[in-house]
Design a protein around this motif. Structure first.
Motif, PDB file in Angstrom:
ATOM      1  N   ALA A 177       0.834  -1.202   0.000  1.00  0.00           N
ATOM      2  CA  ALA A 177       0.000   0.000   0.000  1.00  0.00           C
ATOM      3  C   ALA A 177       0.871   1.254   0.000  1.00  0.00           C
ATOM      4  O   ALA A 177       0.542   2.250  -0.667  1.00  0.00           O
ATOM      5  N   MET A 178       1.978   1.226   0.716  1.00  0.00           N
ATOM      6  CA  MET A 178       2.884   2.371   0.731  1.00  0.00           C
ATOM      7  C   MET A 178       3.471   2.626  -0.655  1.00  0.00           C
ATOM      8  O   MET A 178       3.639   3.780  -1.073  1.00  0.00           O
ATOM      9  N   ARG A 179       3.750   1.562  -1.385  1.00  0.00           N
ATOM     10  CA  ARG A 179       4.266   1.720  -2.747  1.00  0.00           C
ATOM     11  C   ARG A 179       3.208   2.383  -3.635  1.00  0.00           C
ATOM     12  O   ARG A 179       3.522   3.265  -4.449  1.00  0.00           O
ATOM     13  N   LEU A 180       1.962   1.995  -3.472  1.00  0.00           N
ATOM     14  CA  LEU A 180       0.876   2.624  -4.240  1.00  0.00           C
ATOM     15  C   LEU A 180       0.721   4.096  -3.870  1.00  0.00           C
ATOM     16  O   LEU A 180       0.372   4.921  -4.722  1.00  0.00           O
ATOM     17  N   LEU A 186      -1.728   7.298  -4.964  1.00  0.00           N
ATOM     18  CA  LEU A 186      -2.935   6.996  -4.204  1.00  0.00           C
ATOM     19  C   LEU A 186      -2.766   7.440  -2.756  1.00  0.00           C
ATOM     20  O   LEU A 186      -1.647   7.489  -2.244  1.00  0.00           O
ATOM     21  N   ASP A 187      -3.876   7.761  -2.102  1.00  0.00           N
ATOM     22  CA  ASP A 187      -3.765   8.061  -0.676  1.00  0.00           C
ATOM     23  C   ASP A 187      -3.887   6.771   0.126  1.00  0.00           C
ATOM     24  O   ASP A 187      -4.088   5.683  -0.430  1.00  0.00           O
ATOM     25  N   THR A 188      -3.756   6.872   1.444  1.00  0.00           N
ATOM     26  CA  THR A 188      -3.713   5.674   2.293  1.00  0.00           C
ATOM     27  C   THR A 188      -5.012   4.877   2.262  1.00  0.00           C
ATOM     28  O   THR A 188      -5.010   3.670   2.462  1.00  0.00           O
ATOM     29  N   VAL A 189      -6.115   5.546   1.992  1.00  0.00           N
ATOM     30  CA  VAL A 189      -7.410   4.860   1.902  1.00  0.00           C
ATOM     31  C   VAL A 189      -7.528   4.129   0.573  1.00  0.00           C
ATOM     32  O   VAL A 189      -7.812   2.925   0.516  1.00  0.00           O
ATOM     33  N   ASP A 190      -7.311   4.852  -0.529  1.00  0.00           N
ATOM     34  CA  ASP A 190      -7.462   4.251  -1.853  1.00  0.00           C
ATOM     35  C   ASP A 190      -6.426   3.156  -2.117  1.00  0.00           C
ATOM     36  O   ASP A 190      -6.688   2.221  -2.879  1.00  0.00           O
ATOM     37  N   ALA A 191      -5.264   3.255  -1.475  1.00  0.00           N
ATOM     38  CA  ALA A 191      -4.243   2.220  -1.656  1.00  0.00           C
ATOM     39  C   ALA A 191      -4.733   0.885  -1.104  1.00  0.00           C
ATOM     40  O   ALA A 191      -4.558  -0.163  -1.738  1.00  0.00           O
ATOM     41  N   ASN A 192      -5.347   0.903   0.072  1.00  0.00           N
ATOM     42  CA  ASN A 192      -5.903  -0.332   0.623  1.00  0.00           C
ATOM     43  C   ASN A 192      -6.985  -0.897  -0.282  1.00  0.00           C
ATOM     44  O   ASN A 192      -7.038  -2.103  -0.556  1.00  0.00           O
TER      45      ASN A 192
END
Length: 207
Positions: A110-113, A118-124
């Motif tokens: 998710a951090m790579r995304l 992407l933000d932390t919500v959309d990455a998940n």
């Protein structure tokens, strides 16, 4: 060994001297998840007003490696300092909460995304994972085991407050735990405020 209502069990206890002060460390086992949690108790938490309490989610990157992408490590240190300054309080450290419950490897993905925009919500969500799948039953069990039915909670997260209330813990005060903003954590904090409703007034003069 004490078995609690939610099946979390007290399994160990010892004095834990830290750079902030001497705590009593109480270890707990959750047989439903195999996670091991710890409560750091400072002073007499049953005397006087409701104890200052931090329920802290495990964050290897922030707590251990001092990542500046999140505020977790700084919050952990600030909470311990605040509890010692108060003279009494509790810090509960919950395993299994890495990346808001998605786990370490998924969090790294998710951090790579997030690096890609992407933000932390959309990455998940892009990984097909929940935005936040943490549960606070174990924290409520631990507080009940410690004989503390009401706390002043060090948290900016309204969901944490409501979850503990659902498990029978009274929150007499929500105490902000605000961390200095930097270039690395600004996108993360912005998403937490705008997408997850965290109370982060230190962003007011920035955004």
């Amino acid at each position: 060994m004490t078995e609690l209502a939610g099946f979390t069990r007290r399994a160990a206890e010892t004095r834990l001297p830290t750079r902030y002060g001497d705590f009593n460390a109480v270890g707990y086992q959750d047989p439903t998840s195999a996670h091991e949690h710890m409560a750091l108790v400072y002073g007499d938490v049953k005397k006087g007003r409701d104890p200052l309490t931090r329920v802290h989610s495990e964050c290897l990157t922030g707590d251990v490696f001092a990542s500046t992408r999140c505020e977790c490590g700084d919050q952990l240190a600030a909470a311990m300092k605040a509890i010692v300054a108060e003279g009494a309080g509790i810090l509960i450290y919950l395993q299994g909460h890495e990346g808001r419950g998605i786990g370490l490897l998924a969090k790294l993905k998710a951090m790579r995304l997030q690096e890609e925009g992407l933000d932390t919500v959309d990455a998940n969500v892009a990984l097909g994972l929940p935005v936040d799948c943490r549960d606070y039953q174990a924290a409520a069990d631990i507080l009940q085991d410690l004989g503390v039915p009401a706390v002043r909670l060090l948290s900016n997260n309204p969901d944490k407050v409501e979850s503990l209330k659902r498990y029978g813990i009274s929150i007499s005060e929500q105490v902000p735990l605000l961390i200095e903003v930097n270039d690395e954590n600004l996108p993360y904090l912005k998403a937490k405020r705008e997408r997850l409703d965290h109370h982060l007034p230190q962003l007011d003069d920035i955004l």
